[in-house]
Scaffold this active site. Structure first.
Site, short mmCIF file in Angstrom:
data_model
loop_
_atom_site.label_atom_id
_atom_site.label_comp_id
_atom_site.label_asym_id
_atom_site.label_seq_id
_atom_site.Cartn_x
_atom_site.Cartn_y
_atom_site.Cartn_z
N TYR A 150 -26.13 -14.28 53.68
CA TYR A 150 -25.74 -16.05 52.53
C TYR A 150 -25.24 -16.04 53.46
O TYR A 150 -24.07 -15.93 54.01
CB TYR A 150 -25.37 -15.30 51.85
CG TYR A 150 -26.13 -14.40 50.26
CD1 TYR A 150 -27.25 -14.71 49.17
CD2 TYR A 150 -25.95 -12.87 50.56
CE1 TYR A 150 -27.35 -14.02 48.71
CE2 TYR A 150 -26.88 -11.88 49.96
CZ TYR A 150 -27.52 -12.47 48.84
OH TYR A 150 -28.32 -11.74 48.32
N GLU A 191 -38.96 -19.94 43.17
CA GLU A 191 -37.62 -19.41 42.37
C GLU A 191 -38.03 -20.07 40.32
O GLU A 191 -38.72 -21.37 40.91
CB GLU A 191 -36.23 -19.45 43.22
CG GLU A 191 -35.52 -19.25 42.32
CD GLU A 191 -35.57 -17.47 42.94
OE1 GLU A 191 -34.94 -16.66 42.28
OE2 GLU A 191 -35.76 -17.49 43.50
N ARG A 198 -31.87 -8.36 51.77
CA ARG A 198 -31.83 -9.55 51.18
C ARG A 198 -31.11 -10.95 51.84
O ARG A 198 -30.05 -10.87 52.69
CB ARG A 198 -31.20 -9.90 49.22
CG ARG A 198 -31.66 -8.79 48.69
CD ARG A 198 -32.72 -10.05 47.70
NE ARG A 198 -32.13 -11.05 46.48
CZ ARG A 198 -31.93 -12.33 47.25
NH1 ARG A 198 -33.17 -12.72 47.52
NH2 ARG A 198 -31.54 -13.31 46.04
N ARG A 257 -24.21 -14.55 45.97
CA ARG A 257 -23.73 -13.08 45.91
C ARG A 257 -22.25 -13.02 46.69
O ARG A 257 -22.84 -12.04 47.58
CB ARG A 257 -24.24 -12.16 46.63
CG ARG A 257 -25.89 -12.19 45.44
CD ARG A 257 -25.65 -11.43 44.26
NE ARG A 257 -25.10 -9.69 44.33
CZ ARG A 257 -25.86 -9.02 43.97
NH1 ARG A 257 -26.93 -9.05 44.32
NH2 ARG A 257 -25.03 -7.93 44.25
N ARG A 313 -34.74 -18.21 49.32
CA ARG A 313 -34.45 -16.75 49.16
C ARG A 313 -35.67 -15.69 49.73
O ARG A 313 -36.74 -16.39 49.58
CB ARG A 313 -34.27 -16.76 47.97
CG ARG A 313 -32.65 -17.32 47.24
CD ARG A 313 -33.02 -16.81 45.54
NE ARG A 313 -32.07 -17.23 44.73
CZ ARG A 313 -31.89 -18.55 44.61
NH1 ARG A 313 -32.92 -19.10 44.14
NH2 ARG A 313 -30.39 -18.35 43.63
N CYS A 367 -45.10 -16.69 50.70
CA CYS A 367 -43.96 -17.98 49.30
C CYS A 367 -44.55 -18.04 47.71
O CYS A 367 -45.46 -17.83 47.94
CB CYS A 367 -44.34 -19.30 50.54
SG CYS A 367 -43.39 -19.12 51.85
N ARG A 385 -44.05 -16.81 60.92
CA ARG A 385 -45.31 -16.44 62.07
C ARG A 385 -44.60 -16.97 63.53
O ARG A 385 -45.66 -16.26 64.88
CB ARG A 385 -46.30 -17.00 61.02
CG ARG A 385 -46.56 -16.54 59.96
CD ARG A 385 -47.94 -16.97 59.87
NE ARG A 385 -48.54 -17.42 58.34
CZ ARG A 385 -47.93 -17.61 57.35
NH1 ARG A 385 -46.56 -18.01 57.06
NH2 ARG A 385 -48.57 -17.89 56.27
#
Length: 126
Positions: free
Chosen positions: A107, A77, A6, A115, A89, A74, A62
């Site tokens: 992050y 959210e 992540r 997080r 994200r 893509c 890419r």
């Protein structure tokens, strides 16, 4: 073993150059910190908050050397009231011998607030 890695990063504005630059920075850091080469990546899913709409972050992936054939997608959210704005994200699915606990989730910028339990001091970019 395939693992999910992540990552998240924020941008200061919905500007195509910044979206592409910050997405590339995040993906490269995710790969570097987890010793992942492009051939080990099965796929990458990128989501953005709905206030990002001027560029496809997948375009940045890419353009990275040797990442041309990595499947990237893509999406937006969920638009949850009060959530962090201008956030990108990434979920990278990679083949690795690392255990779940050894994976370094990345992050950056304001996204470090998402997080804090997963942040390792050396990777914080505030």
């Amino acid at each position: 073993m395939m693992r999910g890695i992540r990552g998240a990063i924020t941008v200061s504005a919905d500007h195509p150059d910044e979206i592409l630059k910050e997405t590339k920075k995040l993906v490269l850091e995710m790969a570097k910190e987890n010793d992942v080469e492009p051939d080990q990546v099965a796929s990458v899913v990128i989501s953005t908050t709905t206030d990002i709409s001027s560029a496809f972050p997948a375009k940045a992936v890419r353009t990275i050397d040797n990442w041309t054939y990595v499947p990237v997608m893509c999406t937006h959210e969920m638009d949850v009231h009060g959530s962090m704005p201008l956030c990108i994200r990434v979920m990278m699915h990679a083949n690795t011998e690392k255990s779940q606990q050894e994976i370094n989730h990345i992050y950056m910028n304001e996204a470090v607030k998402l997080r804090p339990d997963l942040i390792k001091d050396s990777k914080v970019d505030i």
